[in-house]
Design a protein around this motif. Structure first.
Motif, mmCIF file in Angstrom:
data_model
loop_
_atom_site.group_PDB
_atom_site.id
_atom_site.type_symbol
_atom_site.label_atom_id
_atom_site.label_comp_id
_atom_site.label_asym_id
_atom_site.label_seq_id
_atom_site.Cartn_x
_atom_site.Cartn_y
_atom_site.Cartn_z
ATOM 1 N N UNK A 57 0.787 -1.119 0.060
ATOM 2 C CA UNK A 57 0.026 -0.075 -0.005
ATOM 3 C C UNK A 57 0.790 1.234 -0.153
ATOM 4 N N UNK A 58 1.778 1.337 0.598
ATOM 5 C CA UNK A 58 2.654 2.305 0.757
ATOM 6 C C UNK A 58 3.740 2.814 -0.352
ATOM 7 N N UNK A 59 3.637 2.023 -1.199
ATOM 8 C CA UNK A 59 4.685 1.861 -2.352
ATOM 9 C C UNK A 59 4.222 3.037 -3.469
ATOM 10 N N UNK A 60 4.981 3.601 -4.195
ATOM 11 C CA UNK A 60 4.720 4.318 -5.343
ATOM 12 C C UNK A 60 4.659 3.303 -6.374
ATOM 13 N N UNK A 61 3.241 3.270 -7.277
ATOM 14 C CA UNK A 61 3.176 2.258 -8.370
ATOM 15 C C UNK A 61 2.519 2.814 -9.769
ATOM 16 N N UNK A 62 3.285 2.333 -10.694
ATOM 17 C CA UNK A 62 2.535 2.798 -12.078
ATOM 18 C C UNK A 62 1.102 1.855 -12.373
ATOM 19 N N UNK A 63 0.279 2.751 -12.909
ATOM 20 C CA UNK A 63 -0.948 1.708 -13.303
ATOM 21 C C UNK A 63 -0.604 1.259 -14.829
ATOM 22 N N UNK A 64 -1.360 -0.191 -14.749
ATOM 23 C CA UNK A 64 -1.010 -0.772 -15.897
ATOM 24 C C UNK A 64 -2.673 -1.703 -16.098
ATOM 25 N N UNK A 65 -3.249 -1.168 -17.187
ATOM 26 C CA UNK A 65 -4.518 -1.760 -17.701
ATOM 27 C C UNK A 65 -4.438 -3.277 -17.731
ATOM 28 N N UNK A 66 -3.176 -3.842 -18.243
ATOM 29 C CA UNK A 66 -3.046 -5.314 -18.214
ATOM 30 C C UNK A 66 -3.294 -6.076 -16.863
ATOM 31 N N UNK A 67 -2.901 -5.258 -15.645
ATOM 32 C CA UNK A 67 -2.934 -5.705 -14.451
ATOM 33 C C UNK A 67 -4.508 -5.790 -14.213
ATOM 34 N N UNK A 68 -5.164 -4.601 -14.454
ATOM 35 C CA UNK A 68 -6.687 -4.762 -14.215
ATOM 36 C C UNK A 68 -7.096 -6.201 -14.812
ATOM 37 N N UNK A 69 -6.765 -6.437 -16.177
ATOM 38 C CA UNK A 69 -7.285 -7.575 -16.731
ATOM 39 C C UNK A 69 -6.952 -8.902 -16.049
ATOM 40 N N UNK A 70 -5.911 -9.115 -15.536
ATOM 41 C CA UNK A 70 -5.482 -10.078 -14.752
ATOM 42 C C UNK A 70 -6.132 -10.359 -13.500
ATOM 43 N N UNK A 71 -6.532 -9.172 -12.513
ATOM 44 C CA UNK A 71 -7.453 -9.538 -11.562
ATOM 45 C C UNK A 71 -8.961 -9.757 -12.159
ATOM 46 N N UNK A 72 -9.295 -9.245 -13.302
ATOM 47 C CA UNK A 72 -10.515 -9.673 -13.600
ATOM 48 C C UNK A 72 -10.636 -10.880 -14.082
ATOM 49 N N UNK A 73 -9.671 -11.815 -14.722
ATOM 50 C CA UNK A 73 -9.900 -12.974 -14.936
ATOM 51 C C UNK A 73 -9.794 -13.861 -13.766
ATOM 52 N N UNK A 74 -9.050 -13.346 -12.626
ATOM 53 C CA UNK A 74 -9.096 -14.104 -11.279
ATOM 54 C C UNK A 74 -10.604 -14.270 -10.760
ATOM 55 N N UNK A 75 -11.240 -12.909 -11.028
ATOM 56 C CA UNK A 75 -12.740 -13.175 -10.495
ATOM 57 C C UNK A 75 -13.616 -13.747 -11.105
ATOM 58 N N UNK A 76 -13.152 -13.905 -12.531
ATOM 59 C CA UNK A 76 -13.721 -14.726 -13.393
ATOM 60 C C UNK A 76 -13.830 -16.193 -12.826
ATOM 61 N N UNK A 77 -12.610 -16.449 -12.371
ATOM 62 C CA UNK A 77 -12.347 -18.250 -11.874
ATOM 63 C C UNK A 77 -13.324 -18.177 -10.693
#
Length: 871
Positions: free
Chosen positions: A658-678
């Motif tokens: 949570x405390x780290x600086x992080x770049x946004x990646x739409x591919x990462x959204x797709x990854x967790x979206x697939x997990x929710x699909x599982x």
């Protein structure tokens, strides 16, 4: 995304559940005195730094902290806590006023539109806020209590003996005069150099200067009579009472450095018959003071400047007026200054030293005057070198290194009676000499300045202050007349004078024949100093917070249990989450107001925030800070439309700590979206018509310790880890564990619905919509799982894990043939040596490497390996 591509129908069930939570008031938290209040439950007060509702709306960086607190709040609720998790709006501000000036639209209309948009966006993400506690700093009933708190400051002073605020009625009883009392009020009038913007028509805080100058506005330094708050009296307490708080050490250090405590001596110099006080942390170097520097704004400058230097001095002062404190205080910039023509008397040797003015000395720091010892101060050395002023060594470094600019300890030289003394002893000796000769004294100094509290705006809280037209004295508005609201106006443009836009409202200003209203308004900081307290009792018309609500939510009500700080009920809010941009000022100001209210008996804790967590910045996909100008802003509305709110929430927590600086990646959204699909497909499968129906893998059977051993093990490992990780706010690792569990469940030939239910409970704080939808449908079909549509997951108890399922009763052993790895076998932890040897020889790969050979020896290392020697 087309319906065919959707991994699950989030667009149908997410709005449904958001509506359900709103209608059923799922996250409403009762207060002491309410019929449904249960004081036997522990409290958990979790707080987000509330946003300024700008016209741009939220970007995906905003929900990061909000998601973290929502997960923790939902988890605590499922663990039977009374959770206070509110949201509100820091809604006064200069941007809304500037928009009103530009368009002619009243800032209240603009603000309400922005608030409505922010609220819609937050609700679309499914945050479990208690919306019945929503506050808005511009609401008249909120303004009333902000003004009431200001009057507490106005009617108080700082008692030096008790080191606490106390009512000025104590001083009145002692016979103090009005003038004496005005000199010690915690809210007082003072002429101070400020950042004045003629075209904006208002004073700007130091933090605002660069922002508005970059937008093309002029900012200059000028002295103005302003309302100030005497925060400096709390300097030592703000340092001392910071220590017990569970805050990042870096934030504590920033606050301590901002307060800037230093010890030394206050020395009296004489300039042309005028006494000037100078604070120094190195009084042992007084003999090395070869010139003096005054701030350009110092009141003595005009008095001592000689005629032949007047023109140059005036020109220099004018040039300094356009510089901010940040520009003036920059250590790396080229030094500038001008000689006044006057000389000061060094009190230790009576030598005359020239008096200069320079922009790196400011009135707000110390006394606005310094003694310059260029041999042993970096800035003074650079200044003296540039302007060819004398540099006299008075400290000899212990290691005989270069003395020019040396600032460390050593031995005094060229210092009269101090010669030969170590720095520590020389400091004591010179301070005693100054005392004995009435030339100075020991002094503790703080860099912290009194809080400039006036703004010349329309869109802010008016001061509840009246001015007597005849005497010119100020007086408070009667409390019964609060709130004092701005008059309705069509013209918000600045007047060009320090009176501000309210000066145009002549009928409003003229309170009576003998009194007129104050035309300045409070800064935006005012409302954000105490909003966390109003959340505890937002609709109270009798007090800013009831005593009962304050005691319970502070954890000082000893009749009910408290969490986090049973032994030290120090901070009111259990957890405060927000960005590091508020590390100093907002947190410092809120702490100051809280301490005053505590001293006056209005609150029971001495600090507002017990634990502080700063979320890291989320950068754009280009790795830069999100901004309109760079075109890299990601709107959460777009992500929710494409992937759903649960995917956005989960991704923001899965990106990293949570405390780290992080770049946004739409591919990462797709990854967790697939997990929710599982997770969705653990419960549902599509039929030939493409409709989702309950999975045939689900069973109504109770799990068996024998047949479902592996599933029970991974589930209970998940419950344990997710519970621990949420408490630690290690959300990314909790998600990883739930992914492991989901994969294991997905491989199972049959999945007892009761096991799926407990996984859904773990996932619910992270992905509340999806889990509630699965829970509702599965519960209707499988009653043995004890799922129920009547009791949603948000109202159910957090699952507990059983240690017996976590015990490793099997181990994997590697099998070698002649020292080379040839296979792996799984055996019981207590398997006999003979059984291990048999299983090892039965492994197909091992047999392929021993075929045709004679086994000479089998070495078994229990729990680790088997080595078969064959030739």
């Amino acid at each position: 995304m087309s319906d065919q591509r959707k991994a699950f129908p989030f667009d149908t069930f997410e709005p449904k559940w958001q509506q359900h939570w709103a209608e059923q008031k799922t996250f409403r938290t009762p207060n002491p005195g309410d019929e449904d209040f249960d004081g036997s439950k522990p409290k958990y007060f979790i707080l987000d730094m509330f946003p300024y509702p700008s016209g741009a709306g939220l970007h995906v960086g905003h929900p990061e902290g909000y998601t973290a607190t929502d997960i923790l709040g939902r988890y605590k609720k499922m663990n039977d806590h009374n959770v206070l998790h509110p949201m509100g709006w820091d809604a006064f501000g200069l941007p809304a006023e500037q928009y009103a000036i530009k368009t002619g639209q009243h800032p209240r209309i603009t603000t309400e539109q922005n608030v409505d948009n922010f609220r819609r966006q937050l609700q679309s993400l499914g945050f479990g806020y208690d919306w019945s506690r929503e506050v808005n700093t511009t609401d008249p009933n909120y303004v009333r209590w902000t003004q009431w708190i200001f009057l507490q400051l106005y009617n108080s002073y700082f008692n030096e003996e008790t080191q606490k605020a106390a009512p000025i009625t104590e001083l009145e009883a002692k016979g103090w005069t009005r003038e004496q009392i005005d000199d010690v009020r915690l809210a007082f009038i003072h002429e101070a150099p400020v950042n004045w913007s003629p075209d904006l028509g208002t004073v700007l805080a130091n933090e605002e200067v660069e922002e508005w100058k970059s937008k093309g506005h002029t900012v200059e330094r000028r002295p103005l009579r302003q309302w100030m708050l005497r925060i400096t009296k709390y300097s030592q307490r703000l340092i001392d009472e910071l220590e017990p708080l569970d805050w990042p050490e870096s934030i504590k250090l920033l606050q301590k450095n901002w307060i800037g405590k230093s010890t030394g001596a206050e020395v009296t110099f004489e300039i042309e018959g005028n006494e000037v006080e100078v604070f120094t942390t190195r009084p042992d170097t007084l003999f090395g003071a070869t010139y003096m520097v005054l701030a350009p704004e110092h009141p003595l400058v005009q008095k001592i400047t000689t005629a032949d230097q007047q023109e140059a001095v005036d020109a220099y002062i004018s040039a300094c007026a356009s510089k901010s404190d940040l520009e003036r205080g920059d250590l790396n910039k080229d030094k500038s200054g001008i000689f006044t023509g006057a000389y000061a008397i060094n009190p230790v040797n009576n030598e005359q030293i020239p008096v200069w003015i320079a922009d790196y000395v400011m009135m707000g720091y110390g006394t606005g005057a310094i003694m310059a010892v260029p041999a042993h101060d970096t800035r003074d050395f650079e200044f003296a070198t540039k302007f060819e002023l004398p540099i006299l060594q008075v400290v000899e470094p212990n290691d005989h290194s270069d003395w020019q600019g040396f600032t460390g300890n050593g031995k005094s030289i060229n210092s009269g009676f101090l010669d030969g003394m170590k720095t520590k002893d020389a400091k004591k000796a010179i301070i005693q000499w100054l005392r004995d000769n009435n030339k100075g004294t020991f002094k503790v100094n703080f860099k912290l300045r009194d809080w400039l509290f006036s703004r010349q705006r329309y869109w802010g809280e008016p001061f509840p202050i009246l001015w007597d037209k005849e005497s010119g004295q100020h007086m408070p508005v009667p409390e019964s007349e609060l709130p004092v609201l701005q008059p309705e106006m069509d013209d918000f443009k600045p007047t060009g004078s320090p009176e501000g836009p309210l000066a145009k409202a002549t009928d409003w200003i003229n309170y009576s024949e003998s009194a007129k209203r104050e035309t300045n308004t409070m800064p935006q900081w005012a409302g954000s100093c105490w909003y966390y307290m109003r959340y505890c009792d937002p609709n109270n018309n009798e007090r800013f917070i009831s005593k009962e609500a304050e005691a319970y939510w502070s954890g000082t009500d000893h009749e009910s249990p408290i969490t986090n700080h049973e032994s030290n009920p120090h901070g009111m809010v259990d957890l405060y989450v927000g960005g590091t941009e508020h590390a100093v000022l907002h947190l410092l100001y809120a702490r100051f107001w809280h301490k005053v209210l505590h001293d006056l008996g209005h609150v029971s804790t001495i600090e507002p925030f017990q634990k502080l967590v700063n979320q890291g910045l989320i950068l754009g996909e280009d790795g830069q800070k999100m901004s309109k100008s760079l075109g890299n802003v990601v709107n959460p509305d777009d992500v929710v439309h494409e992937y759903g709110a649960d995917a956005l929430r989960l991704y923001e927590m899965f990106m990293g700590p949570l405390e780290q600086v992080k770049p946004w990646q739409m591919s990462g959204v797709e990854g967790v979206y697939r997990f929710l699909g599982k997770v969705w497909r653990l419960a549902f499968e599509q039929n030939q018509e493409g409709n989702w129906v309950l999975s045939q893998k689900l069973s109504d059977d109770k799990p068996s310790a024998d047949t479902d051993k592996a599933l029970l093990k991974v589930l209970h490992e998940t419950i344990k880890k997710v519970s621990e990780d949420i408490e630690k706010m290690s959300f990314n690792t909790a998600i990883s564990q739930m992914m492991i569990c989901t994969n294991a469940f997905g491989k199972a030939k049959q999945l007892p619905a009761v096991l799926l239910r407990d996984l859904l409970k773990c996932l619910n704080p992270f992905a509340p919509h999806l889990t509630e939808e699965i829970h509702a449908q599965v519960g209707e079909a499988f009653p043995s799982a004890k799922c129920s549509r009547a009791r949603i997951l948000a109202d159910r108890a957090w699952p507990s894990y059983n240690e017996k399922y976590l015990v490793e009763d099997e181990v994997e052993i590697v099998v070698q043939v002649n020292g080379k790895l040839r296979g792996r076998i799984t055996v019981a932890k207590d398997a006999a040596k003979e059984d291990i040897e048999t299983l090892a020889q039965e492994d197909e790969n091992v047999q392929a490497h021993t075929e045709g050979k004679t086994i000479r020896k089998i070495i078994v290392v229990p729990g680790r390996l088997v080595n078969i020697v064959a030739n």
